[in-house]
Design an enzyme around this catalytic site. Structure first.
Site, short mmCIF file in Angstrom:
data_model
loop_
_atom_site.label_atom_id
_atom_site.label_comp_id
_atom_site.label_asym_id
_atom_site.label_seq_id
_atom_site.Cartn_x
_atom_site.Cartn_y
_atom_site.Cartn_z
N GLN A 1 0.83 -1.20 0.00
CA GLN A 1 0.00 0.00 0.00
C GLN A 1 0.87 1.25 0.00
O GLN A 1 1.79 1.36 0.80
CB GLN A 1 -0.91 0.00 1.24
CG GLN A 1 -1.97 1.08 1.20
CD GLN A 1 -2.92 1.00 2.38
OE1 GLN A 1 -2.54 1.28 3.50
NE2 GLN A 1 -4.15 0.61 2.12
N GLY A 2 0.58 2.17 -0.90
CA GLY A 2 1.30 3.44 -0.95
C GLY A 2 0.33 4.61 -0.76
O GLY A 2 0.03 5.33 -1.72
N SER B 1 -0.09 6.62 2.76
CA SER B 1 0.41 7.66 3.68
C SER B 1 1.70 8.29 3.18
O SER B 1 2.49 7.68 2.45
CB SER B 1 0.68 7.05 5.06
OG SER B 1 -0.48 6.51 5.60
N SER C 1 3.35 -1.36 3.86
CA SER C 1 3.61 -2.67 4.45
C SER C 1 4.00 -3.66 3.35
O SER C 1 3.43 -3.64 2.27
CB SER C 1 2.39 -3.17 5.22
OG SER C 1 1.21 -2.80 4.57
N GLU D 1 -11.20 -1.69 5.81
CA GLU D 1 -10.39 -1.67 7.03
C GLU D 1 -11.25 -1.62 8.28
O GLU D 1 -10.75 -1.82 9.35
CB GLU D 1 -9.46 -0.47 7.01
CG GLU D 1 -8.27 -0.68 6.08
CD GLU D 1 -7.24 0.42 6.23
OE1 GLU D 1 -7.63 1.55 6.50
OE2 GLU D 1 -6.05 0.11 6.04
N SER E 1 -6.72 7.02 13.66
CA SER E 1 -6.36 7.02 15.08
C SER E 1 -7.62 7.08 15.94
O SER E 1 -8.71 7.39 15.45
CB SER E 1 -5.49 8.23 15.40
OG SER E 1 -6.27 9.41 15.33
#
Lengths: 397, 333, 397, 333
Positions: free
Chosen positions: A128-129, A131, A163, A246, A376
């Protein structure tokens, strides 16, 4: 209000359990955490076995080779996976849970044909790209630039928290294609082949000392226009298709593992001595465990409630934020309790004197990411208060 | 009563702070990972007076008190200064060479509930090992110990060995000495925890001021502000308790030293742990990296929480103190 | 860093303790909470005794008849007052802690002469008229209007949370004298005689069922211009002189009472049975008490640190917000613990079966106001983060 | 599995909600202060089916299950409906006239850790009193009891008497019945607590939207928002646990009923208490008045937390459950 699994669900459970009881031991132990080559082959090997047995893509539509399981079958699946302590989804995570479903929802027939079957059978690994150093909670502030140059985009920028980048064949990449548009409206979603020129991967060491995440630097990387998923500048919408996954049942297995973990803590508390007696004899310790158990059972009931809701309405319940918030903070409390129970053995990240320091400390450290990643706790509270409770937004500066 | 830092104490604090800022930047800590101890830095710490601070001038020490020592150890904690600082300091009066840093002394506290497994910090660098038992203090030659190194310690700056057996050693004293050393050790560890709570707080405030998301410094969001305010409160509660413990150990006339030290350990331990966690949360993803030093703060807090009595043990002991105190003396309040 | 009280402090303590040991029992028990006439006479009678013995206005300057005690003497004073379980300051609260000090700081010679000595000796009782239904945390939003009419102000509006209004002779009243100015700059501070025409007092029942507070309605009340303290429209500054007293040593006695309370809970825990044994035998209960004790000792050390700071710098330490925040939340935790300990006896607000329900429930209910009054916990966190930590203010809408 | 409310359950919920909103506005509660019980309202509750809900149709009941009952009792809790609701409901199968509201039945649970002092709720209005002991269930004539009224009860809607002595009474059953009644009582009290947690949440959200300070609705401040979000989470956790307990009592095949009921009591008790406290805080000064009904929510939560087992007792029992469960069955998870 019926909690009983259907006969079909229980048949599925029996069949899956029998399969797992045979295959899990046969697949052996996972390789060292830093050995990417072996991890890739271990994880994809397991994915291949799932695929061949018809258990891959449990929630994927049948036309794409998925199991198309009902939501309750999915719960059964996650329960059994956790119970059997089956291999973690590992390097297949992004492809199976994000990339694949996004392509199924938004990809062209060609894109689907090129990727979807190979994600499912473990041949293609995705990372995954999303952030960036300047775009965390505020993901839409991302700055990685993609300029159209004939038949390709020229991509420059920096991604972080990718990741499995080391093991990946492709990356789901968010880029800014219109720097002048309002920030949510100038983003596109690209399929980036990880063997393209101009990609530099630097492992990012987590506080647990691991390298599961990387920073990815993109210098004049060429990405064919046909690799764009969805319309140009429509990538934020496409992304939200992904983000939704997610907050669904993705944590289900982890929650059941957490129940197992609490049972493991009971075992440990019988072996650890406090004030001249096994720690288990201490009523405060027992009550803490009982309390955790009540919260975990409630959480699991909450998942079932949410899943049944989704299953009725066809869209994920808004309660996902509440589940995520509660789960992640509960996990941290349980993990901290584990460290307390270790006593002095906490000083060692290796098991020592027969005490499971390694696993307990690993868990405690990894748990720190739970209240940060995938929105968050602060962002979840904003979502709950604004989207569910309808409280007014904060004034913008 | 002047519970403020005296002018001398303020200069002491400023001096140690400046020393630590200069000698223990995060780059140095990175170099010390999995070693922790460096002979040259140790000599400088000795030079600074970290070890002989409370040793009488007649015995070659500086002759200061525990109230001064807590100031020094809070600064050492704040900069994560590694090594068996507390034990060597405690040994200054007992082991020749400890006070001037020539002899490196570690220790094992076997008085509390958390004794097993026998893990010794910094063993590879120790000359001597002090062992506290409820009724004895003994000293062992560290080089002769049969111990397995732990390859990956929790705190990269606190290497650990697992002791297979513990020889008798040379007796240094009995119950009274054991109690006195444990009380001082507890107080100094609390001071280190105070320093850690302060470091996490400073780091989080600084980050919240600089980091922008949604077009504003994240420290302008009330959710972040209130996390930082709570960190401040924990820090100041810990500071008061640790200073009070220091002053009480020096002058038992102002209160019960065991109660003051136990309270300090309890609140400073929580402050350090909760502030480290909060600092990670304020940092978001960056807080989860090895690069940002907050993970050192958290790991050290976990280590220090386990020395000289854990939270449960102190809480229980304090309850007994209050129970005995139930006839409410006026002055000790 | 010296915690030892000076010889002079200890002499003061001995003298005060001897006096209290004689006078406290002699003053008898407090009257019923709803009997305002008796409460006034009980509280002012005690104030008169303090005055005659030279203990009134412990922190007031000697030229105004105060004791002008050093800050450490003040600590001794609060310790001894609490230890002797001396009468609560009661109806004298506003005059002694707010009104009097404000007049001393900001009043004209005439205003001082008319009020200060009589506040000190208990002859004049004051109440506070600050908050309004629309002005709580945002006190400066107050709307009570005072229009200048020749030699007086004509006051109209409504105040709330006026403590002791029933017993009071005067009210420290905040009014808006310039409705067009920015909200902090159009406020004035008036001395309102409570026997003026047009004042209606309605008792406000608290959740504990008590009537210590009132709503005060002001209809065309005339207040002589000479009753204004400070300049017209400068009342916000004058108010802050007052507010500062609320964050100083005002809680000192209550903190020591809280230490006594924890000791009382130990006694209670030895009398209450849990699982067939005295509750005190339960290690979790003991650890909770030990934990409270550690926090209370730390809090008291914090007060000493803050007092010594003030004493050096001459201004109240910024740490007052931290003390208030920690104290009020700790108090609530201890009070909740008291209710748990009561078990089923909590159902009764009268003592039952020898268990102190009355006091414990009273405390628990009253403690709920602590995180709200005199700057809520949320306001304290704002103050700490903005004024102490220097974090940027929130954008204004 | 369909853990959602069925359509029938949704109409049941809507019906009871509308009944309670209509019959128990805050004005009515004010009139009921220090009485709690009103014969006409009681008759209407009986009419609604509150007491005979789970009684078999053959016995004149409605024949619904505990899953339905928790929905009803959550609504009753939400509107603070006073009276010995749970006990009379439990008595429907045991005491003639309870199911149709003709006989008002209260109770005493003497199975748990919190038994003394013997305080009976609503005694003045009771016809019969059921007493649960670990090995027996008995029934006493309420009018014959020797009891002192408590003049000021904690909850103005829950009057209380202190029982001087407890006669033997008529035996209704043994251990098995006692366990079954206690489990159902625990579950229904949890449902009431769920309703209280919801009421506090609703009231706080409504106030935060309307109340302005600093020129904005206070609900636009992140500090307030996050308090309300946490209340929502506690509420939803409690809801899931209470619904699960209801469903598990109806069908023991899906799990351990005692575990489900204990978990529900624990999390719903905390949700009710913490939400009431948070609601007071969000209201500021107004939350501290008698006028705003949140104090009723808090007081009722304190009362209900003490019936059918307190938090400590359930936590301990749950730990024992998990311990026995340590061999990880698959389906009961």
């Amino acid at each position: 209000m019926d909690l009983r699994y259907s006969k079909a669900d229980e048949e599925f459970r029996a069949e899956l359990r029998a399969w797992l009881e045979k295959e899990v031991p046969a697949h052996g132990s996972p390789p060292a955490i830093s050995d990417w080559a072996k991890r890739r082959s271990y994880d994809t090997g397991w994915q291949r076995k799932l695929y061949e047995a018809g258990y891959a893509g449990i929630n994927w539509p049948a036309e794409y080779g998925g199991r198309d399981a009902s939501l309750t079958e999915q719960l059964v699946y996650y329960e059994e996976i956790a119970r059997a302590r089956a291999p973690y989804i590992g390097v297949n995570f992004v492809g199976i849970l994000h990339g694949g479903p996004t392509l199924i929802a938004e990809g062209t027939p060609e894109q689907k044909a090129r990727h979807v079957p190979y994600i499912l059978n473990g041949e293609q690994i995705w990372c995954q790209g999303f952030s960036e150093p300047g775009a965390g909670s505020d993901l839409a502030a991302l700055q990685t630039r993609a300029e159209k140059r004939g038949d390709h985009y020229l991509v420059n920028g920096q991604k972080i928290w990718c990741s499995f980048a080391h093991a990946a064949d492709y990356c789901e990449l968010l880029v800014r294609t219109d720097p002048d548009a309002p920030k949510h409206r100038g983003i596109s979603w690209l399929i980036l082949p990880m063997d393209a020129d101009g990609i530099e991967i630097r492992p990012l060491r987590t506080l647990a000392g691991e390298g599961e995440f990387s920073e990815v630097f993109l210098n004049d990387v060429k990405v064919p226009i046909e690799n764009r998923v969805g319309e140009e500048n429509d990538g934020w919408r496409v992304t939200n298709v992904t983000l939704r996954f997610e907050r669904g049942t993705a944590f289900a297995s982890e929650m059941i593992q957490l129940q197992q973990y609490v049972r493991d803590l009971i075992d440990l508390s019988k072996r650890v001595e406090r004030n001249g007696a096994p720690a288990w004899k201490d009523p405060e310790l027992r009550r803490k465990i009982g309390h955790f158990s009540a919260e975990l059972d409630a959480l699991w009931a909450m998942v079932k409630l949410s899943v049944c809701q989704s299953s009725k309405t066809g869209v994920p319940g808004l309660g996902g934020s509440a589940i995520k918030l509660f789960y992640s903070e509960l996990y941290q409390r349980i993990a901290e309790f584990g460290i307390e129970l270790l006593g002095r053995a906490r000083l060692s990240r290796e098991d020592v004197a027969g005490l499971p320091s390694q696993a307990l400390l690993q868990r405690a450290m990894q748990s720190l990411s739970l209240t940060i990643a995938a929105g968050s706790s602060q962002i979840q509270r904003n979502i709950i208060s604004e989207r569910i409770l309808g409280l007014p937004k904060e004034p913008r500066p | 009563m002047d519970f403020q830092l005296s002018e001398d104490q303020e200069s002491l604090q400023a001096g140690v702070r400046s020393f630590c800022d200069g000698h223990f930047p995060v780059e140095t800590l990175r170099e010390l990972e999995y070693r922790g101890y460096d002979a040259a830095l140790w000599a400088e710490l000795a030079e600074l007076g970290v070890f002989n601070l409370r040793l009488a001038e007649a015995e070659g020490g500086i002759g200061l008190g525990t109230a001064d020592a807590v100031i020094v150890f809070a600064e050492l904690g704040r900069r994560l200064v590694p090594g068996p600082l507390v034990w060597t300091h405690l040994a200054a009066e007992l082991v020749p060479g400890a006070g001037d840093g020539k002899t490196v002394v570690g220790g094992l506290d076997l008085c509390g509930a958390e004794r097993e497994p026998l893990l010794v910090e910094h063993l590879a660098d120790l000359d001597r090992l002090i062992v506290l038992r409820p009724d004895s203090v003994s000293c062992v030659d560290a080089s002769a110990l049969n111990a397995e190194p732990i390859e990956v310690p929790l705190d990269p700056l606190t290497p650990v060995h697992h002791l297979a057996e513990l020889p008798e050693g040379e007796s240094l004293g009995g119950t009274e000495l054991a109690e006195r050393l444990r009380l001082a050790g507890c107080t100094l560890a609390s001071a280190q925890l105070l320093g850690l709570a302060e470091a996490s707080h400073e780091l989080a405030v600084e980050y919240a001021k600089g980091r922008k998301q949604f077009g504003r410094a994240i420290g302008s969001f009330q959710a972040v502000k209130h996390i930082l305010a709570d960190m401040f409160v924990r820090l100041e509660v810990a500071r008061a308790a640790v200073y009070a413990a220091g002053a009480t150990l020096d002058d038992p006339g102002v209160g019960d030293a065991a109660r003051a030290a136990g309270s300090a350990k309890l609140v400073a331990g929580e402050a350090a742990l909760q502030n480290a966690r909060a600092c990670i949360q304020v940092h978001g993803g960056m807080g989860y990296t090895w690069e940002v030093p907050v993970h050192y703060y958290l790991k050290r807090s976990w280590v220090l929480a386990s020395v000289f009595g854990g939270a449960e043990e102190h809480a229980e002991a304090l309850a007994r103190c209050v129970e005995l105190d139930a006839r409410a003396p006026g002055t000790s309040l």
